[in-house]
Design a protein around this motif. Structure first.
Motif, PDB file in Angstrom:
ATOM      1  N   GLY A  88      15.353  92.696  55.062  1.00 11.40           N
ATOM      2  CA  GLY A  88      15.040  93.361  53.732  1.00 11.40           C
ATOM      3  C   GLY A  88      15.607  92.023  52.848  1.00 11.40           C
ATOM      4  N   LYS A  89      15.143  92.252  51.344  1.00 10.08           N
ATOM      5  CA  LYS A  89      16.031  90.985  50.514  1.00 10.08           C
ATOM      6  C   LYS A  89      15.794  92.306  48.997  1.00 10.08           C
ATOM      7  N   ILE A  90      16.516  91.527  47.954  1.00 12.02           N
ATOM      8  CA  ILE A  90      16.124  92.301  46.414  1.00 12.02           C
ATOM      9  C   ILE A  90      15.470  90.589  45.600  1.00 12.02           C
ATOM     10  N   VAL A  91      14.734  91.801  45.107  1.00  9.30           N
ATOM     11  CA  VAL A  91      14.672  90.614  43.785  1.00  9.30           C
ATOM     12  C   VAL A  91      14.964  91.320  42.975  1.00  9.30           C
ATOM     13  N   VAL A  92      15.425  90.018  41.746  1.00 10.53           N
ATOM     14  CA  VAL A  92      15.670  90.736  40.624  1.00 10.53           C
ATOM     15  C   VAL A  92      15.228  89.922  39.409  1.00 10.53           C
ATOM     16  N   ALA A  93      15.546  90.616  38.256  1.00  8.12           N
ATOM     17  CA  ALA A  93      14.802  90.198  37.444  1.00  8.12           C
ATOM     18  C   ALA A  93      16.629  90.035  36.399  1.00  8.12           C
ATOM     19  N   THR A  94      16.492  88.964  36.545  1.00  9.97           N
ATOM     20  CA  THR A  94      17.805  88.465  35.723  1.00  9.97           C
ATOM     21  C   THR A  94      17.775  88.410  34.146  1.00  9.97           C
ATOM     22  N   GLU A  95      16.883  88.502  33.098  1.00  7.43           N
ATOM     23  CA  GLU A  95      16.705  89.612  31.992  1.00  7.43           C
ATOM     24  C   GLU A  95      15.590  89.997  31.477  1.00  7.43           C
ATOM     25  N   GLU A  96      16.117  90.953  30.255  1.00  9.61           N
ATOM     26  CA  GLU A  96      14.862  92.154  30.214  1.00  9.61           C
ATOM     27  C   GLU A  96      13.197  91.889  30.315  1.00  9.61           C
ATOM     28  N   SER A  97      13.177  90.243  30.144  1.00  7.93           N
ATOM     29  CA  SER A  97      11.376  90.151  29.871  1.00  7.93           C
ATOM     30  C   SER A  97      11.053  90.126  30.885  1.00  7.93           C
ATOM     31  N   ALA A 122      20.690  97.374  37.830  1.00  6.84           N
ATOM     32  CA  ALA A 122      21.804  97.103  36.968  1.00  6.84           C
ATOM     33  C   ALA A 122      23.173  97.033  38.048  1.00  6.84           C
ATOM     34  N   GLU A 123      23.739  98.168  38.109  1.00  8.92           N
ATOM     35  CA  GLU A 123      24.632  98.120  38.878  1.00  8.92           C
ATOM     36  C   GLU A 123      24.734  98.932  40.657  1.00  8.92           C
ATOM     37  N   GLU A 124      23.156  99.339  41.320  1.00  7.98           N
ATOM     38  CA  GLU A 124      22.879  99.024  41.989  1.00  7.98           C
ATOM     39  C   GLU A 124      22.448  97.860  42.942  1.00  7.98           C
ATOM     40  N   LEU A 125      22.577  97.035  42.301  1.00  3.79           N
ATOM     41  CA  LEU A 125      22.156  95.741  42.796  1.00  3.79           C
ATOM     42  C   LEU A 125      23.289  95.543  43.818  1.00  3.79           C
ATOM     43  N   LYS A 126      24.629  95.478  43.277  1.00  2.00           N
ATOM     44  CA  LYS A 126      25.984  95.095  43.696  1.00  2.00           C
ATOM     45  C   LYS A 126      25.854  96.121  45.123  1.00  2.00           C
ATOM     46  N   ALA A 127      25.556  96.762  45.219  1.00  3.75           N
ATOM     47  CA  ALA A 127      25.890  97.757  46.870  1.00  3.75           C
ATOM     48  C   ALA A 127      24.636  96.589  48.023  1.00  3.75           C
ATOM     49  N   TYR A 128      23.838  95.601  47.326  1.00  5.07           N
ATOM     50  CA  TYR A 128      23.094  95.174  47.941  1.00  5.07           C
ATOM     51  C   TYR A 128      23.107  93.289  48.478  1.00  5.07           C
ATOM     52  N   GLU A 129      23.575  92.960  47.271  1.00  6.37           N
ATOM     53  CA  GLU A 129      24.332  91.346  46.718  1.00  6.37           C
ATOM     54  C   GLU A 129      25.539  91.886  45.975  1.00  6.37           C
ATOM     55  N   HIS A 235      29.467  83.482  51.856  1.00  8.92           N
ATOM     56  CA  HIS A 235      29.862  85.154  51.930  1.00  8.92           C
ATOM     57  C   HIS A 235      29.038  85.827  49.996  1.00  8.92           C
ATOM     58  N   LEU A 236      28.628  84.739  49.396  1.00 12.50           N
ATOM     59  CA  LEU A 236      28.191  85.531  48.253  1.00 12.50           C
ATOM     60  C   LEU A 236      27.236  85.522  48.764  1.00 12.50           C
ATOM     61  N   VAL A 237      26.099  85.024  49.963  1.00 13.68           N
ATOM     62  CA  VAL A 237      24.936  85.531  49.830  1.00 13.68           C
ATOM     63  C   VAL A 237      25.596  87.001  51.292  1.00 13.68           C
ATOM     64  N   GLN A 327      22.524  79.518  39.311  1.00 14.20           N
ATOM     65  CA  GLN A 327      23.304  80.430  38.694  1.00 14.20           C
ATOM     66  C   GLN A 327      22.744  81.795  38.248  1.00 14.20           C
ATOM     67  N   LYS A 328      21.527  81.479  37.700  1.00 13.95           N
ATOM     68  CA  LYS A 328      20.888  82.510  37.000  1.00 13.95           C
ATOM     69  C   LYS A 328      20.896  83.626  37.744  1.00 13.95           C
ATOM     70  N   LEU A 329      21.016  83.524  39.031  1.00 14.54           N
ATOM     71  CA  LEU A 329      20.766  84.923  40.456  1.00 14.54           C
ATOM     72  C   LEU A 329      22.282  85.126  40.781  1.00 14.54           C
ATOM     73  N   LEU A 330      23.181  83.823  41.297  1.00 15.57           N
ATOM     74  CA  LEU A 330      24.768  83.806  40.870  1.00 15.57           C
ATOM     75  C   LEU A 330      25.360  83.062  40.653  1.00 15.57           C
ATOM     76  N   PRO A 331      26.229  83.213  39.067  1.00 12.15           N
ATOM     77  CA  PRO A 331      26.927  82.943  38.663  1.00 12.15           C
ATOM     78  C   PRO A 331      27.427  82.235  38.973  1.00 12.15           C
ATOM     79  N   GLU A 332      28.485  82.437  39.842  1.00 12.40           N
ATOM     80  CA  GLU A 332      29.212  81.999  41.015  1.00 12.40           C
ATOM     81  C   GLU A 332      29.591  80.702  41.335  1.00 12.40           C
ATOM     82  N   ILE A 333      28.441  80.416  41.815  1.00 14.66           N
ATOM     83  CA  ILE A 333      27.915  79.273  42.430  1.00 14.66           C
ATOM     84  C   ILE A 333      27.978  78.183  41.181  1.00 14.66           C
TER      85      ILE A 333
END
Length: 397
Positions: A88-97, A122-129, A235-237, A327-333
């Motif tokens: 599986g994968k997640i598709v992420v909207a990083t901004e409201e637009s 937004a909070e449910e994304l963390k369960a996957y990534e 481990h970040l992904v 970094q838009k997807l993974l700010p820690e990178i």
């Protein structure tokens, strides 16, 4: 003397050859490949994603072939014991637009028959990534990973088992009709055949012209460059993380992919390659580059997408800019977390009016089948495309 000669030993050519022999084992079928080994270009530089069929316009060739091909590929890998994983994968909207665009993708996936798509707050994304950044997202359970070179090798093995012949290190340089048959002249051989299938990928337009077919497109090579995460940052992904694609650009944007053989890839960008097999910036073929730059269709594409294209080009030469996009997807990178990875070159057909042909394009002549445009998700779709191509050839025979 052959019933069919297939030009190109990538995954689509191999799948077409296999489907022909499975449909009629008595047919004499040969593959000619210019490289010494098979699947060296688009197949061999593939990121290894099994695509679900999420992105493609309902009813398009991509949508139908991807979903059919997905099911066939999963069955084939299971039966042939080729390692794969439907993670599986997640598709992420990083901004409201991007939220309306994410909703469009969700609706399109449902229209294409995908089951189990799940909208994520937004909070449910963390369960996957756990490390991802986003305002909303979507989980796509069908997406997976596989080694397409291993898949292609198994196609070749089964094709040979059925009596098919493969001529490697045999670049085609001439195609002529004579006495009702077609002579295919290569580097070392002349093969006589009743029909030809052109699966030449990055050179499919050149081979189409050799067959005498009139075509209204040119292959424009786009290089996609990757970084890899350092092992201590993998481990970040957990699996695959994609952005919402830019509707104004026909590529998916930089993303994170867990690889079948281990490791995490980050990328790709999409920049004009300086040669059709230009996997490095330093590889320049002046004639091929001029062929792209002077083609009216490409000039119109460049004018249309210049802003996005400039950003892609800048990221190609600036690791900092590439890191910022990730970094838009993974700010820690951080920039230091990335090491150079591989690259691939996508064969993208472009018509004279400036359209980047978005769908698969298969053209027919009396004795020819030209696979003119087969970018992603062609690897996932390979058995379905091969089945379609085999059907066209069998009608001609």
């Amino acid at each position: 003397m052959y019933n069919t000669v297939i030009i190109g030993g990538g995954i689509v050519g191999l799948a077409s050859a296999l489907k022909l022999k499975q449909a009629n084992p008595k047919l004499k079928v040969a593959i000619v490949e210019k490289e010494k080994t098979l699947a060296q270009h688009q197949t061999g530089h593939n990121s290894g994603v099994i695509h679900s069929g999420l992105y493609y316009k309902p009813g398009s060739h991509k949508a139908k072939n991807c979903i059919d091909g997905y099911n066939q590929l999963v069955k084939f890998c299971t039966e042939e014991e080729i390692p794969f994983e439907l993670c599986g994968k997640i598709v992420v909207a990083t901004e409201e637009s991007q939220v309306p665009l994410l909703q469009n993708l969700y609706d399109r996936g449902n229209q294409n028959g995908l089951k189990g798509l799940k909208k994520l707050a937004a909070e449910e994304l963390k369960a996957y990534e756990p490390h991802v950044n986003g305002v909303e997202g979507m989980f796509v359970p069908q997406t997976g990973i596989v080694d397409y070179k291993a898949v292609a090798a198994k196609y070749a093995e089964k094709f040979r088992h059925f009596g098919g012949e493969i001529f490697s290190d045999n670049k085609v340089h001439d195609i002529k009709e004579k006495n009702g048959f077609i002579n295919v002249a290569t580097k070392h051989e002349t093969l006589i055949t009743r029909t030809i299938v052109n699966c030449a990928g990055l050179f499919s337009d050149k081979v189409a012209k050799l067959t005498g077919s009139k075509i209204n497109y040119r292959i424009i090579p786009f290089r996609g460059e990757y970084y890899k995460l350092k092992p201590e940052k993998e481990h970040l992904v957990k699996n695959l993380i994609y952005p919402v694609p830019d509707p104004n650009f026909p590529f998916l944007g930089v993303h994170f992919t867990r690889m079948m053989g281990g490791g995490i890839e980050a990328g790709p960008n999409a920049v004009l390659a300086y040669s059709r097999e230009g996997y490095k910036k330093s590889k320049i073929h002046v004639g091929q580059l001029l062929g792209s730059l002077t083609y009216p269709g490409f000039r119109k594409v460049a004018a249309k997408y210049w802003k996005t294209g400039f950003g892609e080009f800048y990221r190609s030469y600036s690791k900092s800019a590439f890191t910022k996009a990730l970094q838009k997807l993974l700010p820690e990178i951080q920039k230091g977390d990335l090491v150079p990875g591989g690259s691939g070159v996508r064969a993208q057909a472009c018509d004279r009016s400036g359209g980047l042909i978005d769908d698969f394009l298969i053209l027919e002549g009396d004795k020819f089948v030209n696979v003119g445009n087969a970018p992603s998700p062609a690897a996932t779709s390979s058995l379905a495309i091969g089945e379609h191509v085999a059907g066209l050839v069998l009608r001609k025979l």
